[in-house]
Each structure stands twice: as C-alpha cells, then as structure tokens.
Design an enzyme around this catalytic site. Structure first.
Site, PDB file in Angstrom:
ATOM      1  N   CYS A 136       0.842  -1.201   0.000  1.00 13.37           N
ATOM      2  CA  CYS A 136       0.000   0.000   0.000  1.00 13.37           C
ATOM      3  C   CYS A 136       0.874   1.247   0.000  1.00 13.37           C
ATOM      4  CB  CYS A 136      -0.943  -0.025   1.203  1.00 13.37           C
ATOM      5  SG  CYS A 136      -2.019   1.409   1.303  1.00 13.37           S
ATOM      6  N   CYS A 139      -0.432   4.179   1.969  1.00 15.00           N
ATOM      7  CA  CYS A 139      -0.260   4.048   3.421  1.00 15.00           C
ATOM      8  C   CYS A 139       1.196   4.276   3.836  1.00 15.00           C
ATOM      9  CB  CYS A 139      -0.656   2.647   3.887  1.00 15.00           C
ATOM     10  SG  CYS A 139      -2.080   1.952   3.080  1.00 15.00           S
ATOM     11  N   ASP A 140       2.116   3.710   3.081  1.00 17.64           N
ATOM     12  CA  ASP A 140       3.504   3.632   3.562  1.00 17.64           C
ATOM     13  C   ASP A 140       4.505   4.465   2.770  1.00 17.64           C
ATOM     14  OD1 ASP A 140       2.648   1.856   5.512  1.00 17.64           O
ATOM     15  OD2 ASP A 140       2.894   0.124   4.208  1.00 17.64           O
TER      16      ASP A 140
HETATM   17  P1  FAD Z   1     -11.133  -5.242   5.786  1.00 17.70           P
HETATM   18  O1  FAD Z   1     -10.345  -4.343   6.647  1.00 17.70           O
HETATM   19  O2  FAD Z   1     -10.434  -6.016   4.722  1.00 17.70           O
HETATM   20  O3  FAD Z   1     -11.903  -6.259   6.731  1.00 17.70           O
HETATM   21  C1  FAD Z   1     -12.595  -7.346   6.212  1.00 17.70           C
HETATM   22  C2  FAD Z   1     -13.238  -8.085   7.351  1.00 17.70           C
HETATM   23  O4  FAD Z   1     -14.094  -9.090   6.824  1.00 17.70           O
HETATM   24  C3  FAD Z   1     -12.275  -8.786   8.286  1.00 17.70           C
HETATM   25  O5  FAD Z   1     -12.632  -8.496   9.598  1.00 17.70           O
HETATM   26  C4  FAD Z   1     -12.506 -10.269   8.008  1.00 17.70           C
HETATM   27  O6  FAD Z   1     -12.299 -11.085   9.161  1.00 17.70           O
HETATM   28  C5  FAD Z   1     -13.968 -10.241   7.612  1.00 17.70           C
HETATM   29  N1  FAD Z   1     -14.416 -11.387   6.831  1.00 17.70           N
HETATM   30  C6  FAD Z   1     -13.955 -11.820   5.623  1.00 17.70           C
HETATM   31  N2  FAD Z   1     -14.617 -12.929   5.246  1.00 17.70           N
HETATM   32  C7  FAD Z   1     -15.506 -13.195   6.232  1.00 17.70           C
HETATM   33  C8  FAD Z   1     -16.482 -14.228   6.444  1.00 17.70           C
HETATM   34  N3  FAD Z   1     -16.678 -15.203   5.559  1.00 17.70           N
HETATM   35  N4  FAD Z   1     -17.193 -14.198   7.600  1.00 17.70           N
HETATM   36  C9  FAD Z   1     -17.032 -13.212   8.479  1.00 17.70           C
HETATM   37  N5  FAD Z   1     -16.155 -12.206   8.331  1.00 17.70           N
HETATM   38  C10 FAD Z   1     -15.398 -12.212   7.233  1.00 17.70           C
HETATM   39  N6  FAD Z   1      -5.817   2.298   4.604  1.00 17.70           N
HETATM   40  C11 FAD Z   1      -5.712   3.565   5.070  1.00 17.70           C
HETATM   41  O7  FAD Z   1      -6.641   4.350   4.933  1.00 17.70           O
HETATM   42  N7  FAD Z   1      -4.583   3.986   5.726  1.00 17.70           N
HETATM   43  C12 FAD Z   1      -3.530   3.160   5.951  1.00 17.70           C
HETATM   44  O8  FAD Z   1      -2.523   3.583   6.526  1.00 17.70           O
HETATM   45  C13 FAD Z   1      -3.628   1.818   5.492  1.00 17.70           C
HETATM   46  N8  FAD Z   1      -2.626   0.945   5.718  1.00 17.70           N
HETATM   47  C14 FAD Z   1      -2.736  -0.341   5.279  1.00 17.70           C
HETATM   48  C15 FAD Z   1      -1.704  -1.214   5.543  1.00 17.70           C
HETATM   49  C16 FAD Z   1      -1.794  -2.516   5.131  1.00 17.70           C
HETATM   50  C17 FAD Z   1      -0.652  -3.465   5.418  1.00 17.70           C
HETATM   51  C18 FAD Z   1      -2.948  -2.977   4.429  1.00 17.70           C
HETATM   52  C19 FAD Z   1      -3.059  -4.411   3.991  1.00 17.70           C
HETATM   53  C20 FAD Z   1      -3.979  -2.089   4.152  1.00 17.70           C
HETATM   54  C21 FAD Z   1      -3.879  -0.771   4.569  1.00 17.70           C
HETATM   55  N9  FAD Z   1      -4.888   0.150   4.327  1.00 17.70           N
HETATM   56  C22 FAD Z   1      -4.803   1.423   4.800  1.00 17.70           C
HETATM   57  C23 FAD Z   1      -6.122  -0.233   3.608  1.00 17.70           C
HETATM   58  C24 FAD Z   1      -7.234  -0.496   4.639  1.00 17.70           C
HETATM   59  O9  FAD Z   1      -6.772  -1.386   5.600  1.00 17.70           O
HETATM   60  C25 FAD Z   1      -8.452  -1.058   3.932  1.00 17.70           C
HETATM   61  O10 FAD Z   1      -8.867  -0.153   2.929  1.00 17.70           O
HETATM   62  C26 FAD Z   1      -9.601  -1.267   4.913  1.00 17.70           C
HETATM   63  O11 FAD Z   1      -9.209  -2.052   5.999  1.00 17.70           O
HETATM   64  C27 FAD Z   1     -10.780  -1.930   4.231  1.00 17.70           C
HETATM   65  O12 FAD Z   1     -11.768  -2.067   5.178  1.00 17.70           O
HETATM   66  P2  FAD Z   1     -12.973  -3.078   5.019  1.00 17.70           P
HETATM   67  O13 FAD Z   1     -13.818  -2.871   6.205  1.00 17.70           O
HETATM   68  O14 FAD Z   1     -13.580  -2.943   3.695  1.00 17.70           O
HETATM   69  O15 FAD Z   1     -12.325  -4.523   5.024  1.00 17.70           O
END
Ligand code: FAD
Ligand code: NAP
Length: 312
Positions: A136, A139-140
C-alpha cells in the site's frame, strides 16, 4: 445442530466498513449482529502506524480497530467472534451459516468482507512485511522520503503506486515480468516520461534481501525470465502491487461482480443486485481501498439498510 438467531441486520466483516455500519445500524435501533471473521479488525490489524485516519496524526492500526469495536458495542451492536461459511441470499429471511454451527437469519445483510492484497509468496517477503515490504503506497510511501523503492507489477495499481511514490522516493524501479503493461495507456505515458522511474522488463523478484537488526530491506534479487540471470537491485522499500483479491467467495454465484470479483453496487449507493443486501468497503472498491472510504461506505450501507427495512 446449532442454534438459529434472527436479526434485522447482519453485518459480515469487522474492518472499518463493518464497524462503521454497526455504529450507524445500532444507533438506528436495528440491533445489528456483526460477525467478525478470522481477521477481527480487518486489514489494519496487520499494519503499524496509520497517519491518514482523520483526527489522529498517528494511530496504530490494531489500536484503531479495537476502538472501533468498542464504539460499535457501546452503541448497542452485538459483535460475535465467528466466521460465516455459507450465505443463502435466495430466500427471505436471508440465512448465514457460521463455523460455530449457529445459523443467522436476517432481513438485511451488509457485506463488509474486504479484500486482501495478493503477495508473491516468498519467505523473504513474509520476513520483511511491515519492515520495508508493503502492499500500500498510499499508506507507507511517506516513510520512503529520499529513498529508493521498487514496485512489482504491471497493472494500474503498480503504475499508480510507482507514480505516487515519486512524491517521496529519490528513485522508483518498476519490475514487471513481461514487456507490456496492463495499465491504461495514459498512465503508461506518465510512467515512461517520469524522470524518477525506471522500468525493468522481463524480470520477476525471487528474493527480498535485508538486515535482521534493525529489520530492514537493502535490495531485491530479480531474475530475468528469458535468460535466468539474477540481478540485485538496491532499495529501501518494496511495494508489491500484483492485484487485490476481494473476499467475495460467499456471494460469487449470487450477486453481480465486476473488475475481477468486486461486488457491484449501484453508483452512489451500497445496493447490490439483491434488494436488502448491501456491500461496503474494499469488497466493492477496486479504486480507493482506504480505511476512511471503507468507513464511509459502511455508514452508507447502514443508512441504505435502514431505509430498506423501513419500507418493509
Ligand atoms: P477489511 O479491513 O479487509 O476487513 C474485512 C473483514 O471481513 C475482516 O474483519 C474479516 O475477518 C472479515 N471477513 C472476511 N470474510 C468473512 C467471512 N466469511 N465471515 C465473516 N467475516 C469475514 N488504509 C488507510 O486508509 N490507511 C492506511 O494507513 C492503510 N494501511 C494499510 C496497511 C496494510 C498493510 C494494508 C493491507 C492495508 C492498509 N490500508 C490502509 C487499507 C485499509 O486497511 C483497507 O482499505 C480497509 O481495511 C478496508 O476495510 P474493510 O472494512 O472494507 O475490510
Ligand atoms: P491487475 O490489473 O490484475 O494487474 C496485476 C499485475 O500484476 C499484472 O501486470 C500481472 O502481470 C502482475 N502479476 C500478477 N501476479 C504476479 C506475480 N505473482 N508476480 C509478478 N507479477 C504478477 O491488478 P491491479 O493493477 O491491482 O488492478 C486490478 C483492477 O483494478 C483492474 O481492473 C484495474 O484496472 C483496476 N484499477 C483501476 C485503477 C484506476 O482506474 N485508477 C487503479 C487501480 C486499479 P501480467 O500482466 O503478466 O499478468
């Protein structure tokens, strides 16, 4: 056989989208149940500092997610540690089977299962994740001011990340396994014209090289796919940009997907192709993929669900 529990709104996923949906749905008195999945807190739990969450100049990703969970619970959402193994959207109420054996039935479902960056699968990549290896740039990238970085991939993401990283890095090397990019032409033009970017064609990264103490990256080893010759490219950061995999397995055959598996929603809403089923966050978003945009979509999903339920 496990128990069956009914809820007006079932939220699947505990990232920023899921928890924000839970806060809004709870405040709308919908008594939502949120099932966390195997990564409670989502993707931000695998990072360190987050510097672009409004209101916090610095916050550790895992801490932010603990606070989001506490917030959702304080508003009245029930947060359950479980994983949804199967989802049936063909009948109403919708029904979801969890690993624990519990079946959840729901009048509305908010899908917030996120997406996962694809990785190369190298042991050295794993060793330096969070210590020089990232997926990302938004992010970094900030941590690589005046440093050399490598971006791996040939799609829009890789090109966008390479261009974005020129804001910080002294030099960016894009490494691609073929001699043609998938990225849009306009993006390619920008890439090729940029004085800070070099493209290394026909190469694949076979190893990330670095130090143990402090854990840091010093180079990548890349192999020419035609000749087999190996070259070490000195760098401080490695950005793997070989695509994202949306976690849409639960709905693959039930909802319309696009862009390689992302759940399609009606523009400007979180409505999927099935009324009463809403999708938010990285699961639907192949462009922004940020915590704050996911949280925003989580809010929209709860408001859309509330409107749907009030009409039924
Ligand atoms: P996610 O955070 O992907 O969460 C998905 C959830 O769904 C998880 O809890 C998982 O357990 C759950 N899930 C999946 N399948 C199932 C199932 N079958 N049953 C029940 N639960 C399920 N964004 C920023 O804005 N700033 C940053 O600094 C930043 N840093 C990042 C660093 C890293 C290393 C990464 C990988 C990403 C980063 N991001 C950052 C991006 C950010 O993390 C994502 O955009 C954000 O987390 C997406 O949120 P979400 O709620 O859509 O899904
Ligand atoms: P992508 O288009 O699937 O491209 C992935 C790239 O990574 C490809 O060039 C692929 O190489 C390479 N790759 C895959 N696995 C690899 C491996 N193991 N080792 C080395 N290289 C590997 O993914 P993306 O760039 O993330 O884009 C995904 C979708 O989002 C696309 O539809 C894209 O258009 C869209 N997107 C749009 C925007 C925008 O509109 N601004 C921004 C970002 C993404 P090959 O080419 O050899 O297969």
């Amino acid at each position: 056989m496990g128990e069956t529990r009914h809820t007006r709104v079932l939220i699947i996923g505990s990232g920023p989208a899921g928890y924000t949906a839970a806060v809004y749905a709870a405040r709308a008195m919908l008594n939502p149940i949120l099932v966390q999945g195997i990564q409670p807190g989502g993707q931000l739990t695998i990072t360190t500092e987050v510097e672009n969450w409004p209101g916090d100049t610095h916050v550790m990703g895992p801490d932010l997610m603990v606070r989001m969970q506490a917030h959702a619970e304080a508003m009245g959402a029930e947060v359950i540690s479980d994983h949804i193994a199967a989802l049936d959207l063909s009948r109403r109420p919708f029904s979801a089977e969890a690993d624990s054996g519990t079946t959840y039935t729901a009048d509305a479902v908010i899908l917030a299962t996120g997406a996962q960056a694809k990785w190369l699968g190298l042991p050295s990549e794993e060793q330096f994740k969070g210590f020089g290896v990232s997926a990302c740039a938004t992010c970094d990238g900030f941590f690589y001011r005046g440093k050399k970085v490598v971006v791996i991939g040939g799609g829009n993401t890789a090109v966008e990340e390479a261009l974005f990283l020129t804001n910080f890095a002294s030099h960016v090397t894009l490494i691609h396994r073929r001699d043609r990019l998938r990225a849009e032409k306009i993006m390619q033009d920008r890439l090729f014209k940029h004085p800070k970017i070099t493209v290394l064609w026909h190469h694949e990264v076979t190893e990330v090289l670095g130090n143990d103490s402090p854990r840091s990256v010093t180079a990548v080893r890349a192999r020419n796919v035609n000749t087999g010759a190996a070259t070490d490219i000195p760098c401080d950061g490695v950005f793997v940009a070989i695509g994202h995999a949306p976690a849409s397995e639960l709905v693959r055959d039930q909802l319309e997907l696009h862009n390689g598996g992302y759940v399609r929603v009606e523009p400007g809403s979180t409505r999927t192709t099935i009324p009463g089923v809403f999708a938010a966050g990285d699961l639907t978003d192949h462009i922004y993929r940020q915590a704050v945009t996911s949280a925003g979509m989580g809010c929209m999903a709860a408001l859309d669900a509330e409107k749907f339920l009030s009409g039924h």
